[in-house]
Structure formats: structure tokens, C-alpha cells
Design a protein around this motif. Structure first.
Motif, PDB file in Angstrom:
ATOM      1  N   VAL A  63       1.716  -2.584  -9.316  1.00 40.56           N
ATOM      2  CA  VAL A  63       2.446  -2.542  -8.123  1.00 40.56           C
ATOM      3  C   VAL A  63       1.293  -2.023  -7.164  1.00 40.56           C
ATOM      4  O   VAL A  63       0.923  -2.528  -6.179  1.00 40.56           O
ATOM      5  N   GLU A  64       0.565  -0.853  -7.730  1.00 42.83           N
ATOM      6  CA  GLU A  64      -0.476  -0.204  -6.756  1.00 42.83           C
ATOM      7  C   GLU A  64      -1.304  -1.033  -6.288  1.00 42.83           C
ATOM      8  O   GLU A  64      -1.861  -1.377  -5.056  1.00 42.83           O
ATOM      9  N   GLU A  65      -2.107  -1.942  -7.581  1.00 49.25           N
ATOM     10  CA  GLU A  65      -3.113  -2.984  -7.417  1.00 49.25           C
ATOM     11  C   GLU A  65      -2.542  -3.997  -6.427  1.00 49.25           C
ATOM     12  O   GLU A  65      -3.582  -4.339  -5.379  1.00 49.25           O
ATOM     13  N   ALA A  66      -1.458  -4.333  -6.371  1.00 51.95           N
ATOM     14  CA  ALA A  66      -0.983  -5.740  -5.705  1.00 51.95           C
ATOM     15  C   ALA A  66      -0.856  -5.285  -4.262  1.00 51.95           C
ATOM     16  O   ALA A  66      -1.210  -6.150  -3.530  1.00 51.95           O
ATOM     17  N   VAL A  67      -0.343  -4.047  -3.894  1.00 52.94           N
ATOM     18  CA  VAL A  67      -0.148  -3.958  -2.324  1.00 52.94           C
ATOM     19  C   VAL A  67      -1.462  -3.567  -1.849  1.00 52.94           C
ATOM     20  O   VAL A  67      -1.810  -4.057  -0.687  1.00 52.94           O
TER      21      VAL A  67
END
Length: 123
Positions: A63-67
Motif C-alpha cells: 500500500v505504501e509503495e502504491a500510494v
């Protein structure tokens, strides 16, 4: 109080990115709840389940990488990294909750916020 439409759209976009990243990985039963009318500190909750603590850890990273990859904000604060049963990622305008199945059932956030509208996020 006036709402900046472009900010609200960006927040929904980033929340949807977080949800999509979870669904593409080991996440399941992802929902986005619009809590903006009842909470002053955030607009959206993204709630995700992982099968076990390793999946919750992987989802947190995903999630952190995608955002970040879509130009979204960095989390202001992340809690729950010691045991990965319930990770809370505070992005300010939206909060991502990633649970193991047992923790999600126990805390039942969807029940607490059942009167708030859901945000469509699936393609």
C-alpha cells in the motif's frame, strides 16, 4: 467550511489506489468507508484483511509503495508494526487499516461505521 473538490478527489483516488494495491496482493474483503461527515480528523477509512501477520506486513509495504508511486502522500504515522495484527497507516485525509482476519472480526470497524456510506473502488 468549504471543501476543495480537487483535494477530495485526490483523497478518493489515493484511497482507491491503496485498495487496488491490496486487492492485487494478498489482501481481501477491502472496503472504503466515507467517515468525513462524522469525523473531523479524516475523510475515508480503507479497511483490508490479510490472512496472517506476514500478509499484513506485505500489504503494508504494498500500500505504501502504491500510494507513493502515484504521487500520493507519505503516511504521517504508522502503528502496529510490532506484531502486524492491525496496522494503521495514517495519511491524514484517509486512514488505511490492515487487519488479520481475527483482529478484523474482533474490532469490527465496519459495524462501528455502518451508517457511513461506502465508496466504490472496484474496477
Amino acid at each position: 467550511m468549504s471543501v476543495n473538490t480537487s483535494d477530495a478527489l485526490a483523497t478518493q483516488y489515493w484511497a482507491r489506489v491503496a485498495a487496488a494495491a491490496a486487492e492485487e496482493g494478498p489482501g481481501s474483503d477491502t472496503v472504503i468507508i466515507d467517515v468525513g461527515d462524522v469525523l473531523v480528523f479524516t475523510d475515508l477509512f480503507v479497511i483490508i484483511s490479510g490472512a496472517h501477520s506476514r500478509a499484513v506486513r506485505a500489504l503494508t509495504e504494498r500500500v505504501e509503495e502504491a500510494v507513493d508511486a502515484c504521487g500520493g502522500p507519505k503516511p504521517i504515522h504508522i502503528e502496529g508494526l510490532s506484531d502486524y495484527e492491525w496496522v494503521l497507516m495514517d495519511y491524514g485525509d484517509f486512514v488505511v487499516h490492515i487487519f488479520t482476519a481475527s483482529a478484523r472480526s474482533y474490532y469490527a470497524l465496519e459495524q462501528l461505521w455502518k451508517d457511513c456510506p461506502l465508496v466504490e473502488h472496484r474496477r
